[in-house]
Design a protein around this motif. Structure first.
Motif, mmCIF file in Angstrom:
data_model
loop_
_atom_site.group_PDB
_atom_site.id
_atom_site.type_symbol
_atom_site.label_atom_id
_atom_site.label_comp_id
_atom_site.label_asym_id
_atom_site.label_seq_id
_atom_site.Cartn_x
_atom_site.Cartn_y
_atom_site.Cartn_z
ATOM 1 N N PRO A 139 0.812 -1.224 0.000
ATOM 2 C CA PRO A 139 0.000 0.000 0.000
ATOM 3 C C PRO A 139 0.843 1.270 0.000
ATOM 4 N N GLU A 140 2.009 1.241 0.678
ATOM 5 C CA GLU A 140 2.849 2.433 0.748
ATOM 6 C C GLU A 140 3.337 2.842 -0.645
ATOM 7 N N SER A 141 3.631 1.861 -1.484
ATOM 8 C CA SER A 141 4.096 2.149 -2.836
ATOM 9 C C SER A 141 3.000 2.842 -3.650
ATOM 10 N N PHE A 142 1.768 2.370 -3.519
ATOM 11 C CA PHE A 142 0.638 2.992 -4.217
ATOM 12 C C PHE A 142 0.353 4.386 -3.643
ATOM 13 N N GLU A 143 0.429 4.490 -2.324
ATOM 14 C CA GLU A 143 0.168 5.781 -1.677
ATOM 15 C C GLU A 143 1.179 6.831 -2.136
ATOM 16 N N GLU A 144 2.442 6.435 -2.221
ATOM 17 C CA GLU A 144 3.488 7.357 -2.654
ATOM 18 C C GLU A 144 3.210 7.864 -4.078
ATOM 19 N N ALA A 145 2.800 6.962 -4.963
ATOM 20 C CA ALA A 145 2.517 7.354 -6.344
ATOM 21 C C ALA A 145 1.328 8.316 -6.411
ATOM 22 N N LEU A 146 0.277 8.033 -5.647
ATOM 23 C CA LEU A 146 -0.906 8.888 -5.683
ATOM 24 C C LEU A 146 -0.609 10.275 -5.125
ATOM 25 N N ILE A 147 0.144 10.333 -4.044
ATOM 26 C CA ILE A 147 0.486 11.634 -3.458
ATOM 27 C C ILE A 147 1.340 12.438 -4.424
ATOM 28 N N LYS A 148 2.234 11.767 -5.134
ATOM 29 C CA LYS A 148 3.054 12.478 -6.127
ATOM 30 C C LYS A 148 2.177 13.089 -7.209
ATOM 31 N N LEU A 149 1.157 12.354 -7.645
ATOM 32 C CA LEU A 149 0.248 12.885 -8.659
ATOM 33 C C LEU A 149 -0.608 14.022 -8.113
ATOM 34 N N ILE A 150 -1.055 13.880 -6.870
ATOM 35 C CA ILE A 150 -1.850 14.941 -6.250
ATOM 36 C C ILE A 150 -1.039 16.234 -6.166
ATOM 37 N N ASN A 151 0.232 16.085 -5.828
ATOM 38 C CA ASN A 151 1.079 17.267 -5.620
ATOM 39 C C ASN A 151 1.693 17.815 -6.913
ATOM 40 N N THR A 152 1.530 17.074 -7.993
ATOM 41 C CA THR A 152 2.113 17.525 -9.273
ATOM 42 C C THR A 152 1.039 17.441 -10.361
ATOM 43 N N PRO A 153 0.098 18.369 -10.388
ATOM 44 C CA PRO A 153 -1.005 18.305 -11.349
ATOM 45 C C PRO A 153 -0.554 18.219 -12.806
#
Length: 379
Positions: free
Chosen positions: A322-336
């Motif tokens: 889950p941490e790997s998926f969470e990291e990817a999603l947060i990166k996308l959230i923070n980089t529109p």
């Protein structure tokens, strides 16, 4: 050329095998190649002139697929009347066995296709002890095929290591006129009450082998400070739906199965497609999302990892982490800006995956197998 297809799942079943075979049957009809399909009878009212159906029951572990009881006399009569140049067996269950049996009995060239990694499913149902018996059966079942078509290089390599032979790649295409980025975003978002939030979407069967526990863990672990910025949309149905709905956060909506334009609209209005399944031989839904201009965050496993270019069209994450998926999603959230560039690159890739080209190549392989079979028959 006349083709007989034996399969234990077919349209309108909602799975990748059924949808792929329906696409194949439509292509054959469009190109005036006769095709007869032997498949289980389902509760739906769908009928077709080239479809011969048999009484069936739902499979215990996979209710969307059915265990059929083919009438051998009827099959023989149909085949004698149709006189196919080739039999294509698509599944290793009762109807597939029936097709293989009559190919040998009637001396008809035989090919097959491998669609599902049932071995990978076993651990999700606590049936790992059956693995060696399953592989023995699968090796025996597929050994008579002149060609065995596989959907991805990952599957081809895996089966080669298991001693399978006569393997040939049969990829998948996507209908980019149906799956595209230009659906009305406003009406679609109003339909699912997403407003201006980021929309994270999953589409597929709601079952253990899709590893939805990882998705639920991701949904529960994302920081509360950003929870109000996004909404989850879960498209599909299956044995885990009730359990998943019971533990779902407030910002998660379940739609049930969607198809056609309604499904395509969901991909189009989504900001990220999240797909944790580690058991895919190809990943049709991933390609559909990419065709819709939606970045993909998925497991770095199976056929999916050959579709997604990490960091370009999406992110490949460690399966079950889950941490790997969470990291990817947060990166996308923070980089529109990544959402737009990855979506564009995904669409560009999908545009190269044309069904007509892929199925034209398959038909050429059919012809080669049929001609080789004829040479053997009259040698």
């Amino acid at each position: 050329m006349k083709i007989a297809i034996f399969t234990d799942t077919y349209f309108p079943d909602m799975n990748g095998v059924a949808r792929t075979l329906k696409r194949l049957a439509d292509y054959l009809a469009e190109h005036h190649i006769s095709c007869k399909i032997f498949a289980p009878k389902t509760p739906s009212d769908y009928v077709a002139d080239n479809l011969h159906q048999f009484t069936s029951l739902s499979l215990f572990l996979y209710p969307e697929c059915r265990m059929a009881f083919p009438n051998l006399n009827q099959v023989k009569t149909e085949l004698e009347s149709f006189s196919p140049d080739l039999i294509h067996v698509a599944t290793p269950f009762n109807i597939g066995l029936c097709g293989s049996y009559f190919a040998k009995k009637m001396n008809i060239p035989l090919v097959g296709s491998y669609h599902t990694d049932f071995d990978k499913y076993l651990k999700y149902y606590n049936l790992q002890f059956l693995s060696k018996y399953l592989w023995r059966y699968m090796t025996w079942f597929h050994s008579p095929f002149q060609k065995l078509f596989v959907p991805s290089m990952e599957t081809l390599n895996q089966l080669q290591q298991r001693g399978f032979s006569n393997l040939e790649l049969w990829g998948r295409g996507v209908d980019c006129s149906l799956f595209h980025p230009d659906y009305n975003k406003l009406s679609g978002r109003m339909r699912y009450k997403a407003g201006n939030k980021l929309l994270f979407t999953y589409a597929g069967r709601l079952a253990p082998e899709k590893d939805l526990n990882t998705l639920m863990n991701v949904a529960a672990s994302l920081p509360e400070s950003i929870n109000e910025q996004f909404q989850w949309l879960i498209v599909g149905d299956g044995p885990q739906r009730e359990e998943l709905e019971a533990q779902a956060p407030e910002n998660m909506v379940f739609t049930g199965y969607l198809k056609g334009e309604r499904l395509a609209e969901v991909y189009s209005i989504s900001d990220v497609f999240v797909f944790p399944s580690p058991t895919e031989t190809f990943g049709n839904v991933v390609l559909e999302a990419m065709a819709s201009g939606t970045p993909v965050v998925c497991a770095n496993s199976g056929g999916v990892k050959h579709l997604v270019k990490d960091g370009v069209t999406g992110f490949l994450c460690e399966p079950g982490n889950p941490e790997s998926f969470e990291e990817a999603l947060i990166k996308l959230i923070n980089t529109p800006s990544l959402l737009h560039t990855m979506g564009r690159e995904g669409r560009n890739f999908a545009l190269t995956q044309k069904w007509d080209t892929i199925l034209e190549s398959l038909v050429l392989s059919y012809r080669g197998a049929a001609e080789a079979g004829e040479e053997i028959r009259y040698a």
